[in-house]
Design a protein around this motif. Sequence first.
Motif, short mmCIF file in Angstrom:
data_model
loop_
_atom_site.label_atom_id
_atom_site.label_comp_id
_atom_site.label_asym_id
_atom_site.label_seq_id
_atom_site.Cartn_x
_atom_site.Cartn_y
_atom_site.Cartn_z
N ASP A 213 0.84 -1.21 0.00
CA ASP A 213 0.00 0.00 0.00
C ASP A 213 0.86 1.25 0.00
O ASP A 213 0.54 2.24 -0.66
CB ASP A 213 -0.92 0.01 1.23
CG ASP A 213 -2.14 -0.87 1.00
OD1 ASP A 213 -2.65 -0.83 -0.13
OD2 ASP A 213 -2.53 -1.59 1.92
N ALA A 214 1.96 1.21 0.77
CA ALA A 214 2.83 2.38 0.86
C ALA A 214 3.51 2.65 -0.49
O ALA A 214 3.65 3.82 -0.90
CB ALA A 214 3.89 2.17 1.94
N VAL A 215 3.89 1.59 -1.21
CA VAL A 215 4.51 1.77 -2.53
C VAL A 215 3.50 2.40 -3.48
O VAL A 215 3.80 3.36 -4.20
CB VAL A 215 5.00 0.42 -3.11
CG1 VAL A 215 5.59 0.62 -4.49
CG2 VAL A 215 6.03 -0.22 -2.19
N LEU A 216 2.28 1.87 -3.43
CA LEU A 216 1.24 2.39 -4.33
C LEU A 216 0.91 3.85 -3.99
O LEU A 216 0.72 4.68 -4.88
CB LEU A 216 -0.01 1.53 -4.16
CG LEU A 216 -0.94 1.51 -5.36
CD1 LEU A 216 -0.22 0.98 -6.58
CD2 LEU A 216 -2.15 0.66 -5.07
N HIS A 217 0.88 4.15 -2.71
CA HIS A 217 0.60 5.52 -2.27
C HIS A 217 1.69 6.46 -2.79
O HIS A 217 1.40 7.57 -3.27
CB HIS A 217 0.56 5.53 -0.74
CG HIS A 217 0.39 6.89 -0.14
ND1 HIS A 217 -0.76 7.63 -0.32
CD2 HIS A 217 1.23 7.64 0.61
CE1 HIS A 217 -0.61 8.79 0.31
NE2 HIS A 217 0.58 8.81 0.88
N ALA A 218 2.95 6.00 -2.74
CA ALA A 218 4.07 6.82 -3.23
C ALA A 218 3.93 7.06 -4.73
O ALA A 218 4.09 8.20 -5.21
CB ALA A 218 5.39 6.12 -2.92
N ALA A 219 3.57 6.01 -5.48
CA ALA A 219 3.39 6.17 -6.93
C ALA A 219 2.23 7.12 -7.20
O ALA A 219 2.26 7.93 -8.14
CB ALA A 219 3.13 4.82 -7.57
N ASP A 220 1.21 7.06 -6.35
CA ASP A 220 0.04 7.92 -6.49
C ASP A 220 0.42 9.39 -6.29
O ASP A 220 -0.02 10.27 -7.02
CB ASP A 220 -1.00 7.47 -5.45
CG ASP A 220 -2.38 8.01 -5.76
OD1 ASP A 220 -2.71 8.06 -6.95
OD2 ASP A 220 -3.10 8.38 -4.82
N LEU A 221 1.26 9.64 -5.28
CA LEU A 221 1.71 11.01 -5.03
C LEU A 221 2.49 11.54 -6.22
O LEU A 221 2.34 12.71 -6.62
CB LEU A 221 2.61 11.06 -3.79
CG LEU A 221 1.93 10.82 -2.45
CD1 LEU A 221 2.95 10.92 -1.34
CD2 LEU A 221 0.83 11.83 -2.23
N ALA A 222 3.35 10.68 -6.79
CA ALA A 222 4.15 11.11 -7.95
C ALA A 222 3.22 11.42 -9.12
O ALA A 222 3.40 12.41 -9.83
CB ALA A 222 5.14 10.02 -8.31
N MET A 223 2.20 10.57 -9.29
CA MET A 223 1.26 10.79 -10.39
C MET A 223 0.47 12.09 -10.18
O MET A 223 0.29 12.88 -11.11
CB MET A 223 0.31 9.58 -10.44
CG MET A 223 -0.57 9.50 -11.65
SD MET A 223 -2.02 10.46 -11.45
CE MET A 223 -2.81 9.57 -10.12
#
Length: 530
Positions: free
Chosen positions: A230-240
Amino acid sequence: MMTKTSVRHSWGQGEVYESLCLLSIGTSFWMICVSLGLFDTLTTFVLAHNLLEFLMLATFMGAALMGAFVRKSIILRRTMAERDAAASQAEQVARHDALTGLANRRLFLETLGCWQTKPQPGPPSAVLLIDLDRFKPVNDLYGHAAGNAVLCSVADRLRAVLPRHGMAARMGGDEFSMLLRLEGGSEGLLRLAERVIASLSAPVLWNGNELKVGATVGIAFVTGELADADAVLHAADLAMYQGKKDGRGVVRVFKSAMDEELRARAQLETELRAAIENGEIEPFYQPVVSLPGRKLIGVEVLARWRHPIRGLLAPSEFISVAEETGSIADLCYSLIRRACLDAREWPAELTLAVNIAPQQFLDAWMAERILAILTETGFPPHRLEVEITESALIQDLDGTRRTLTSLQNLGVRVALDDFGTGYSSLYHLRELKFDKLKIDRSYVDSVTMSAERAKLVDAIIKLGASLGLVTTAEGIETEDSSSWLSDQGCAFGQGYLFGKPMPKDEIDRVIAHPACDPADCAPPRSTQAA
Ligand code: C2E
Ligand code: MG
Ligand code: MG
C-alpha cells in the motif's frame, strides 16, 4: 482460465490411464496364474465337478463389479475436475478486471506484496501508476460504450509494451498500473514510461470517431523504506498527482517531499471546510463599467479567504480544492447570499455577477436553490448575472441547458465567462441562449501588442453582436486597450484600469462617489487583492 475443452481433455487422459492400470493388473494376475499352473488345476477341477456354468457366472459378476468400480471412479474424477475448474474460474474473476481482462487491484497488491517480502535475485522493481487524462469528457460526450472501448484499448496497449515478467493491472476507473523489474536501470524505466504515455495518447477509433485521451505516470521504486505494498502504491500515487499538477501527460518519480505536500493539502482541505462553515470566505467586488463612458454598471463577485495565518488568499489557492472536495456549492451559495444582502443597499440599476462552478450545473435543483436565496434576501432576479465557464458545457450539455433555461425563466441573466479558453463552439453559442460573452483576459491584455490577437478579439466581438450578445472584455489594464476595445464595439469592460476586486466597505465608497476614480478611493494595500 481453464476452459471446457481443457477440462474434457484431462478427463480423457484419466480414463486411459485408469484403463491401462486395470489392464496391466489383470495381465499380471493372468501371468502369475499361468506360471503357477493355476489355470490347469482350475480347469481340471471345474470339469471334474461340472462347475463350468458357475465359473461363467462368477466371471460375469466380477466383470460387472469391475465396470461399476471404473464408472464410479470416472464420475468421481469428473466431479473433481468440474470443482477445480469452477474454483479456478472464481479465482480468475476475483483477481481480474472483467472489462479488460487485466489483473485487478487485489491481484496487483498481492503480487507487489510478494515481490516486496521475497525479493528475487536480479534488478530491483518499480511500480508505474498510470492515470488517464481527459477520459471523463470522452465518457460524457460519447457515452459509456466509447469509454469502455478506450479502456480496453488502453489495456491492449499496456500489454504490448509490458516487459517480460511484468504485470499490468486496472486499479479501477481510468487508473492502471504496471509492476516490473528495472532491467534497463532507471533510464530504461523512464523510457518505458514515456513509451506508455505516447502509446496511450494515440487516438482510439470508435464508430468513426477518433477518441483521444492521454496519460500521466507516477513511478515509485519497490524499496525496503516503504513499509508495504500500500505504501509503494501511495508513493506512486503522489508522484502521479504531482504529474497532474505539472500539466499532465508527464512522468514523475516519487520523492519524499511529495508526502509533505500531500499532508499540507489534507490540512488545507480541513481548514477550507471549517472556513466555509465559519464564513471566512468573503465576497470581494470588482467594478464592471460601460465603454466608452466608464459608468459603473455592476460588479463581479470574487471569492477571497481571510486565512488566519496566510492572510488574504486568492481563488486560485482554494477554488479547485473546494471543487475536488465537493464543498464548492456550499461556498458559492454562501457567497451569493452575502453578496445579495450587500447589494440590496446599492442603486437598483447595478448588477451582481457571480461565478458558478461547472459541477454545480450537474445539480438539477440549482435554479431552485438560487431562487430560494433571492427570495430570502429580497434581491431582484433581473439584477443577478450568473457566469459559467466553458468547461461546464462539455460535461452535460442537456442538463446545463435545462438549468440555464430555468435561471433565465426566473429573469437571471447568463454570461459565458473566459470565452476563448475552453471548448465552446458556435454550436454551443447557438444552442445555449447566453445573454453575454466575457472575453478572457489572456486575449485582452495583448490586443494593442499583437495584430493577430486584435483580429481575434475583433472577431469575437462581431460574433457576439451577430448572435445578439453583448460583450465584456476582462483584464483591461491600459487606456490603449480600453479605447481600442470600445472602438471595436465592446459594450463593457472590467480590469485593474477601472478597479481591482475590493471588499464591501471599499466598493460602498466607490458606489457612493461614482465620479471618484476607484484608484483614488483605493483601500489600504493590505485589503485589496489582485
Ligand atoms: P473570473 O471569473 O474570470 O474573474 C476574473 C479574474 O480576473 C479575477 O481573478 C480578477 O481578479 C482578475 N482580473 C480582473 N481584472 C484584471 C486585470 O486587469 N488584470 C489581471 N491580471 N487580472 C484581472 P480572481 O479573483 O483571482 O479569480 C480567478 C477566478 O477564480 C475567477 O475568474 C473565477 O473563475 C474563479 N472564482 C472567483 N471567485 C469564485 C467563486 O466564488 N466561485 C467560483 N466557482 N469561482 C470563482
Ligand atoms: Mg467570472
Ligand atoms: Mg473570466
